[in-house]
Scaffold this motif. Structure first.
Motif, mmCIF file in Angstrom:
data_model
loop_
_atom_site.group_PDB
_atom_site.id
_atom_site.type_symbol
_atom_site.label_atom_id
_atom_site.label_comp_id
_atom_site.label_asym_id
_atom_site.label_seq_id
_atom_site.Cartn_x
_atom_site.Cartn_y
_atom_site.Cartn_z
ATOM 1 N N GLN A 277 -90.759 82.612 38.147
ATOM 2 C CA GLN A 277 -92.196 83.223 38.008
ATOM 3 C C GLN A 277 -93.256 83.304 39.166
ATOM 4 O OE1 GLN A 277 -93.586 82.686 33.969
ATOM 5 N NE2 GLN A 277 -92.967 84.940 33.273
ATOM 6 N N ARG A 278 -92.913 82.204 40.127
ATOM 7 C CA ARG A 278 -94.998 81.769 40.662
ATOM 8 C C ARG A 278 -93.545 82.528 41.976
ATOM 9 N NH1 ARG A 278 -94.823 78.074 44.570
ATOM 10 N NH2 ARG A 278 -92.803 77.192 44.023
ATOM 11 N N VAL A 279 -92.241 82.078 42.459
ATOM 12 C CA VAL A 279 -90.996 82.260 43.960
ATOM 13 C C VAL A 279 -91.536 83.663 43.964
ATOM 14 C CG1 VAL A 279 -89.185 82.389 44.750
ATOM 15 C CG2 VAL A 279 -90.369 80.173 43.698
ATOM 16 N N ALA A 280 -91.052 84.270 42.768
ATOM 17 C CA ALA A 280 -90.564 86.011 42.631
ATOM 18 C C ALA A 280 -92.074 86.726 42.752
ATOM 19 C CB ALA A 280 -90.388 86.581 41.578
ATOM 20 N N LEU A 292 -90.070 87.803 33.683
ATOM 21 C CA LEU A 292 -89.588 88.486 32.497
ATOM 22 C C LEU A 292 -88.873 88.615 32.033
ATOM 23 C CD1 LEU A 292 -88.980 85.959 30.414
ATOM 24 C CD2 LEU A 292 -91.035 87.200 29.339
ATOM 25 N N SER A 293 -89.036 89.947 32.404
ATOM 26 C CA SER A 293 -88.506 91.049 32.164
ATOM 27 C C SER A 293 -87.021 90.986 33.124
ATOM 28 C CB SER A 293 -89.867 92.650 31.983
ATOM 29 O OG SER A 293 -88.186 93.747 31.840
ATOM 30 N N LEU A 294 -87.550 90.957 33.629
ATOM 31 C CA LEU A 294 -85.608 91.264 34.749
ATOM 32 C C LEU A 294 -84.369 89.909 34.844
ATOM 33 C CD1 LEU A 294 -87.325 91.353 38.015
ATOM 34 C CD2 LEU A 294 -86.094 93.015 37.430
ATOM 35 N N VAL A 295 -84.632 89.172 34.215
ATOM 36 C CA VAL A 295 -84.049 87.560 34.243
ATOM 37 C C VAL A 295 -83.917 87.859 32.550
ATOM 38 C CG1 VAL A 295 -86.035 85.518 33.185
ATOM 39 C CG2 VAL A 295 -83.975 84.954 34.381
ATOM 40 N N THR A 310 -87.112 78.981 28.880
ATOM 41 C CA THR A 310 -87.051 77.504 28.385
ATOM 42 C C THR A 310 -88.048 76.674 29.104
ATOM 43 O OG1 THR A 310 -85.534 75.002 28.086
ATOM 44 C CG2 THR A 310 -84.852 77.517 29.580
ATOM 45 N N ASP A 311 -88.415 75.297 29.219
ATOM 46 C CA ASP A 311 -88.640 75.351 30.812
ATOM 47 C C ASP A 311 -88.596 73.674 31.334
ATOM 48 O OD1 ASP A 311 -89.099 72.806 28.583
ATOM 49 O OD2 ASP A 311 -91.638 72.953 28.160
ATOM 50 N N SER A 312 -87.031 73.266 30.931
ATOM 51 C CA SER A 312 -85.929 72.830 30.965
ATOM 52 C C SER A 312 -85.952 73.440 32.683
ATOM 53 C CB SER A 312 -84.812 72.170 29.823
ATOM 54 O OG SER A 312 -83.949 71.746 30.913
#
Length: 344
Positions: A277-280, A292-295, A310-312
């Protein structure tokens, strides 16, 4: 006898039903020779509110705080009550021998399914489908290696603890703030510390006082280096910097030591959702919600990314055996992928 499969979303249930041969479509489920596939709509249940538990908690007042019930319990969400009832009716069918949890392979996905099965009092065997990819191959392999749901009890307890912590902190502190300050204020386990971080940063920005300073750089044969000094802000006037340049320029420089090191930099880990999300946002200006919707679409519809919520940053073991096929699949765009597939 048939097995009842509980997916998290209708789109996932549709994909599962195709692979499992459940080709008879009904309003709330799909059915075939061996499987009945139904779905939640995210959470169908939520924890009961204070007023559902005690009469004295219906009124917001300091005297009743903190509210710490021994047992909270769940209640249906009004908008999705019909789907919950449909699942309950399917579970009661005499030809259903067991249930298979096929919700998202994560903490919240586990909670979605467990709450439903507990609420409808499902008393038959329960197994768990655990996959991090939505490809046909991953789904087939997942159904071939189902595990008892009990193996994921700790994940469920973790999700339950998170939900109860949100309830205890959010509802108690929200009522305390609202009553004390006579205003509609809210607090939360995640919301409040996050807002505190934003407020601190905003305060730091507002109190920042810019100051002008100078640095010296040396350029030789196309190579550039910056002069290192104990206090990087020491040269506050242009005159001081010019005098230092003049002083250094009158002397011959000497290279006293050259150090060379071989350094190995490990390959970067895959993205987690936050990093993606940060890079996008930086590259394309996408909001966190849009990313989030795209991924999520790439995961559910196109089936080309692993489970995103997930945060992994590590891929799960069930993907290991599929990596060669994945590398060959992208070799048309990235020829080097074929070399990695051979090495692997």
């Amino acid at each position: 006898m048939k097995r009842l499969v509980l997916a998290e979303k209708p789109s996932v249930a549709r994909d599962l039903s195709k692979i499992l041969g459940a080709d008879q479509k009904h309003k709330n489920y799909y059915e075939g020779k061996n499987y009945v596939v139904t779905w939640a709509l995210g959470h169908l249940l939520t924890l009961k509110m204070p007023e559902d538990l005690k009469n004295e908690w219906q009124t917001w007042q300091m005297e009743t705080l903190p509210m710490i019930p021994k047992y909270i319990g769940t209640k249906p969400l009004p908008k999705t009550r019909a789907q919950l009832k449909a699942i309950a009716n399917l579970a009661k069918r005499k030809d259903i021998s067991e249930a298979i949890i096929a919700t998202d392979a994560g903490r919240e996905g586990e909670l979605v399914a467990r709450w439903i099965l507990e609420y409808i009092r499902f008393n038959k065997p329960v197994k768990r489908l655990w996959i991090s990819s939505q490809t046909n191959k991953a789904i087939k392999e997942g159904f071939a290696s189902l595990k008892p749901a009990k193996a994921y009890d700790d994940l469920y307890y973790s999700a339950l603890a998170r939900a109860k912590a949100d309830w205890l902190i959010g509802l108690n502190v929200t009522r305390a703030l609202t009553v004390k300050y006579q205003d509609n204020l809210s607090a939360g386990r995640v919301q409040t510390p996050t807002l505190a971080l934003v407020a601190k940063q905003e305060e730091k920005i507002s109190k920042f006082i810019p100051q002008k300073y100078f640095t010296l750089s040396l350029e030789v044969a196309g190579q550039r280096a910056t002069r290192v000094q104990k206090d990087p802000y020491a040269l506050k006037e242009r005159k001081e910097a010019d005098e230092l340049v003049k002083k250094i320029s009158s002397q011959n420089g000497k290279v006293e030591q050259i150090t060379a090191k071989d350094k190995t930099i490990p390959a970067p880990l895959p993205y987690d959702l936050t990093e993606l999300q940060r890079v996008a946002n930086e590259k394309y200006g996408y909001s966190a919600k849009k990313t989030l919707s795209l991924v999520q679409s790439l995961y559910e519809v196109h089936k080309i990314v692993s489970y995103p919520r997930t945060d992994s940053k590590y891929l799960s073991n069930d993907l290991k055996a599929t990596l060669k096929d994945r590398l060959h699949a992208i070799a048309g765009l990235f020829p080097e992928a074929k070399q990695y597939a051979v090495k692997g």
